[in-house]
Design an enzyme around this catalytic site. Sequence first.
Site, mmCIF file in Angstrom:
data_model
loop_
_atom_site.group_PDB
_atom_site.id
_atom_site.type_symbol
_atom_site.label_atom_id
_atom_site.label_comp_id
_atom_site.label_asym_id
_atom_site.label_seq_id
_atom_site.Cartn_x
_atom_site.Cartn_y
_atom_site.Cartn_z
ATOM 1 C CD GLU A 37 -3.082 -0.347 0.020
ATOM 2 O OE1 GLU A 37 -3.154 0.007 -1.174
ATOM 3 O OE2 GLU A 37 -3.646 -1.368 0.459
ATOM 4 C CB THR A 39 4.641 0.217 -2.462
ATOM 5 O OG1 THR A 39 3.635 -0.526 -3.163
ATOM 6 C CG2 THR A 39 4.669 -0.222 -1.008
ATOM 7 C CB SER A 132 -15.188 3.223 -8.250
ATOM 8 O OG SER A 132 -14.924 4.371 -7.460
ATOM 9 C CG ASP A 177 -5.594 2.073 -7.697
ATOM 10 O OD1 ASP A 177 -4.992 1.186 -7.067
ATOM 11 O OD2 ASP A 177 -6.076 3.088 -7.169
#
Length: 381
Positions: A37, A39, A132, A177
């Site tokens: 996380e 990173t 999202s 993401d």
Amino acid sequence: MNAVSPLDALRSAFQHWSGQAPDTVVRAPGRVNLVGEHTDYNDGFCLPVAIDRWTWVALRLRTDSTVRVRALDLGLPDDCFALDAPLQPLPQPHWANYVRGVLHAIQSRGHALRGMDIAITGNVPQGAGLSSSASLEVALAEGVRRSHALPLSGHDLARIGQQAEHEFAGCRCGIMDQLCSALGEAGSALLLDTRSLAVQAFPMPAELAVVVIESRIQRGLVESAYNDRRRECEEATRALGLPSLREAQMADLTRLDGTLLRRARHVVTDSARAMQLATLLASGDLVAIGRLLREAHASQRDDFEISRPEMDALVTLCNDAIGPEGGARMTGGGFGGCVVALLPHARVPALQAALNAGYRAPNGEPAVLHRCQPTAGAGLA
């Protein structure tokens, strides 16, 4: 009577709104990050999974330069603008900035675009840390790529989505993401090297369930301390005299103290945990997997300081229900959102029962448990 699928509802709504059927319909998944996380903007490693929660985009090319966009799930006015005038972000916050940002990023690469009618729907929970926004960005970029026959790779789609976040949404996010949404592989987690953008798939063990628990504690990256954490990491990098925290070793961190030490220590150890978990998935050592997830949450809580007491209590409840074989941690940018858990399929009912009995969000809502399937990245719907 069978419920109408989101895809069928999208096609029908587009026909009613535009007066014609879409000529391109695509989808892109959300993601849950197993470990690694914050990173990605430090050139480190992370291990996300693309999940079977989607954003769908229906698109039809026009004969003029006008773009009309309808978000079917929001009940807000359409956005309408022209591509032959400079694209500017709307006053924050505004959902249409993701669309404007993607089209601007594609144009900035020298690609000429035609006007379009665009309709959007999805079932990726918003504000829950399941990306999202990245799912929307990648789905739209995929739709534009296909409708205009543009020579864009999956890596290009990810970079376009990241540029939209930076320039139009106001979030200086990394690229995890978008990469996961664009390049996800069915049945696998992706070990991402966010410096080289190399992607390696690691199959998920068949006996291991991937569970996402919505805390119903809303979060928003732009409004949270996400950008502050990035700035602190950059300060730590400068203090160490390194190109990025990717190059930092634990011994280097003795030259830091206070906040910068804690931030850098989280990044260094969580990047290492991402690589460790990829190896553990192949071994099937559920006890070691659970221990690593618990360590990752403690690092988020104590070193990176992106948790909150309600999330810590939820993670503890989940770990107690799961037992030693498997584990749970908060996932996403922080300050709310979701918990990710890896556990044997047989333990999922016990986890659900523990949530029903022992958890309510501050607003009184129960947690929502999702069993997720690792899925493929963006493509035709």
